[in-house]
Write an enzyme that holds these catalytic residues in place. Structure first.
Site, PDB file in Angstrom:
ATOM      1  N   LYS A 112       0.817  -1.206   0.000  1.00 40.29           N
ATOM      2  CA  LYS A 112       0.000   0.000   0.000  1.00 40.29           C
ATOM      3  C   LYS A 112       0.859   1.269   0.000  1.00 40.29           C
ATOM      4  CE  LYS A 112      -4.075  -2.154   0.627  1.00 40.29           C
ATOM      5  NZ  LYS A 112      -3.742  -3.581   0.791  1.00 40.29           N
TER       6      LYS A 112
HETATM    7  C1  LIG Z   1      -4.435  -4.730   0.433  1.00 39.52           C
HETATM    8  C2  LIG Z   1      -3.631  -5.952   0.402  1.00 39.52           C
HETATM    9  C3  LIG Z   1      -3.894  -6.975  -0.519  1.00 39.52           C
HETATM   10  C4  LIG Z   1      -5.063  -6.927  -1.471  1.00 39.52           C
HETATM   11  O1  LIG Z   1      -4.926  -5.938  -2.440  1.00 39.52           O
HETATM   12  P1  LIG Z   1      -6.223  -5.421  -3.234  1.00 39.52           P
HETATM   13  O2  LIG Z   1      -5.737  -4.328  -4.063  1.00 39.52           O
HETATM   14  O3  LIG Z   1      -7.190  -4.967  -2.176  1.00 39.52           O
HETATM   15  O4  LIG Z   1      -6.750  -6.583  -3.992  1.00 39.52           O
HETATM   16  C5  LIG Z   1      -3.044  -8.068  -0.549  1.00 39.52           C
HETATM   17  N1  LIG Z   1      -2.019  -8.171   0.314  1.00 39.52           N
HETATM   18  C6  LIG Z   1      -1.751  -7.219   1.241  1.00 39.52           C
HETATM   19  C7  LIG Z   1      -0.612  -7.420   2.169  1.00 39.52           C
HETATM   20  C8  LIG Z   1      -2.536  -6.082   1.304  1.00 39.52           C
HETATM   21  O5  LIG Z   1      -2.257  -5.132   2.211  1.00 39.52           O
END
Ligand SMILES: *Cc1c(COP(=O)(O)O)cnc(C)c1O
Length: 465
Positions: A112
Site C-alpha cells: 500500500k
Molecule cells: C491490500 C492488500 C492486498 C489486497 O490488495 P487489493 O488491491 O485490495 O486486492 C493483498 N495483500 C496485502 C498485504 C494487502 O495489504
C-alpha cells in the site's frame, strides 16, 4: 484526459478532481475516458531505468498536462526515496521462471505504501495550490490505514481518520496507525468487519451535505491515482524480464481487486501480460466471479491474510465496466442490484473479456500455511500469508506457455504477520527497526459502533477541534 464514472451519470472531470474526490457523485468509480498507450519502444525503455522515472512516465500519461513534468518528477522522486530498497520493488528469483516481486520495502512494510506515498504528495501539491483542507476518511482491512496515516501525517492540508475493524488486524498493522502522534490523525476501532467499515465510508459519501461540510476525500483503492501508481511496478517488473519482447504472467493476492486492476490497466496500455491469476483466501468472491461468472457475496471469514478478508471487491466494478464495453447505465444497474441483493451474474461479453486475461484461485488456511513452510524449505524465502496465498495460486494455475516467466506479487513483509508465519513455519521473521520501535510506543485510538451516523458525528467534532 477526462475521467468518467463507471455508472455514467456523473460529469467527466480532470485528473486532480478525480483523485481528490475518490468516488464519483453517482456512486461510480472514475476511470480515464481512454487508456493511454505506450509503444513497444517506450515499454522497452523502462528496463533498467530508476523506478521513480518509470513512475513519472506512467503518472504523466494519466495526468495529461494537469501537472507539469517537473512537478511529477519531483513528487515521484520524493515518494520513492522513502523506500528501504534502491530498486523500490525488487524481483527475487525463487526458481527457474518464477519470481517474487517484493512490494513491501516502504515505510509500513506493505505494498500500500507504493501508491500512498505518491498520493499524499499529489494531494499536498493540489491542495496547497488551491489553499484547501480536506478530510480523508479511510476504511482499512489492515494495511491501507497504516500506509495512509504514515503518508499523510503532519501534512498541513489534510486531516485523516483511519477506521479499522476491531480485532481483525494484526498488532503490527494496528500500531502503524495508533502510535502516531500527529494532530491531523485520528484512528477509529469499529465494532464490525471490514465490509462494515467500507459500507460506512460509502454512507459518508452518500450524505452530500456531510461530505461537503468536511470536504471529504477517500484514499481507498477506489481512488484512481492508487491504481495508476500500482500499474508502475507491472511495467518495471515485466521490462526487467524482457517485455515487450517476451510476455509475462502475474499472480496477485487479491482482496479489493485494486492491485489486480492495476495490472489490467498496464495490459490495456500495451504491456504484454499473458495471464493474471487472482488468488484469494477463503473470502473468495473475486475468484468465484472470475471462474464461475457470478459475483456473489459469501460469508465473511477472518483469516491469517486479513488484508484480503473482503466480500465486496470495490474495484471489480471497474473491470465489469470494461467487460460491458463501458456501458455506464448497465454498470450502474448491475451494481445497484448487487448492493440490494448481494449477487449479480456477469453478462456473457463481460465473462469473455475477463476470461481473456484472468484466472481465479481460492486458497484456504491450511494450504496458506503449508505454502509458507514449503517455500521456506525449497527456496529459503520466508513469506507473509498474503504472499503465500499467491504462491499457492501460482502452484495451481501456471502460465499459458510453460516458458512464460511468472511474477508473484509479494504484498507484505513477513514481520507484519509474525504469529501466522511462526505458526506455519516455526520461524519468527526478523523485525525491521520500525517494528521494534513501534512495539514500545503507547497506542492511541477511539472505539465506535459500526454506524455511519456515529462516525459522522466523530468526524465533525474532529474537524471543529
Ligand atoms: C491490500 C492488500 C492486498 C489486497 O490488495 P487489493 O488491491 O485490495 O486486492 C493483498 N495483500 C496485502 C498485504 C494487502 O495489504
Amino acid at each position: 484526459m477526462k475521467y468518467v464514472s463507471t455508472r455514467g451519470e456523473a460529469p467527466a472531470v480532470g485528473f486532480l478532481d478525480a483523485v481528490l474526490s475518490g468516488l464519483a457523485p453517482d456512486g461510480g468509480l472514475y476511470v480515464p475516458e481512454t487508456w493511454p498507450q505506450f509503444s513497444a519502444e517506450k515499454l522497452a525503455s523502462f528496463a533498467g531505468r530508476p523506478y521513480a522515472e518509470v513512475a513519472a512516465a506512467v503518472i504523466s500519461a494519466f495526468a495529461d498536462g494537469e501537472l507539469s513534468e517537473d512537478v511529477i518528477a519531483e513528487v515521484c522522486a520524493e515518494a520513492y526515496a522513502s523506500f528501504a530498497h534502491d530498486a523500490v520493488t525488487p524481483l527475487r528469483q525463487l526458481a527457474p521462471g518464477r519470481f517474487l516481486l517484493e512490494l513491501f520495502h516502504g515505510p509500513t512494510l506493505a505494498f500500500k505504501d507504493v501508491a500512498m506515498q505518491l498520493l499524499a504528495r499529489l494531494y499536498d501539491h493540489a491542495l496547497g495550490e488551491a489553499g484547501r483542507t480536506m478530510t480523508i476518511v479511510c476504511a482499512t482491512s489492515g494495511d491501507t490505514g497504516g500506509a495512509a496515516v504514515e503518508a499523510f501525517r503532519g501534512r498541513r492540508n489534510v486531516r485523516i481518520v483511519a477506521m479499522f475493524p476491531d480485532g481483525r488486524i494484526s498488532p503490527v498493522q494496528r500500531r502503524f496507525m495508533t502510535t502516531v502522534t500527529d494532530d491531523n490523525v485520528r484512528t477509529l476501532s469499529v465494532a464490525g468487519d471490514f465490509d462494515d467499515c467500507q459500507a460506512i465510508l460509502k454512507g459518508l459519501f452518500q450524505d452530500a451535505q456531510f461530505a461537503h461540510a468536511v470536504d471529504l476525500s477517500a484514499v481507498n483503492s477506489i481512488n484512481f491515482a492508487r491504481i495508476a501508481a500500482q500499474a508502475v511496478y507491472y511495467f518495471v517488473a515485466a521490462a526487467a524480464l524482457g517485455a515487450p519482447h517476451r510476455p509475462v504472467s502475474f499472480v496477485i493476492p487479491t482482496g479489493n481487486f485494486g492491485d489486480a486492476f492495476a495490472g489490467y490497466v498496464a495490459s490495456r496500455m500495451g504491456l504484454p501480460i499473458e495471464r493474471m491469476v487472482v488468488a484469494t483466501n477463503s473470502n473468495d468472491i473475486v475468484a468465484r466471479a472470475v471462474e464461475e461468472g457470478r459475483y456473489a457475496k459469501g460469508e465473511g471469514m477472518a483469516t491469517q491474510s486479513p488484508a484480503m478478508d473482503i466480500q465486496v471487491a470495490s474495484n471489480f466494478e471497474r473491470l465489469y465496466f470494461e467487460g460491458v464495453a463501458r456501458n455506464g447505465v448497465e454498470t450502474g444497474r448491475a451494481f445497484r442490484a448487487f448492493a440490494a441483493s448481494g449477487a449479480i451474474d456477469l453478462p456473457p461479453a463481460a465473462r469473455a473479456e475477463i476470461a481473456r486475461l484472468f484466472r481465479g484461485v481460492a486458497v484456504d488456511e491450511a494450504e496458506t500455511s503449508r505454502t509458507i513452510l514449503a517455500t521456506l524449505n525449497a527456496t529459503g524465502a520466508l513469506v507473509d500469508p498474503h504472499t503465500a496465498v499467491a504462491l499457492a495460486g501460482a502452484n495451481r494455475v501456471g502460465p499459458v506457455k510453460p516458458t512464460t516467466p511468472v511474477v508473484v506479487l509479494s504484498t507484505a513483509h513477513p514481520a507484519k504477520f509474525p504469529e501466522a508465519v511462526y505458526a506455519a513455519a516455526g520461524v519468527t521473521p526478523a523485525a525491521p527497526p520500525v517494528v521494534q520501535t513501534q512495539a514500545g510506543l503507547p497506542e492511541r485510538f477511539d472505539s465506535i459502533a459500526a454506524d455511519a451516523e456515529a462516525v459522522k458525528t466523530y468526524v465533525r467534532d474532529f474537524v471543529k477541534a
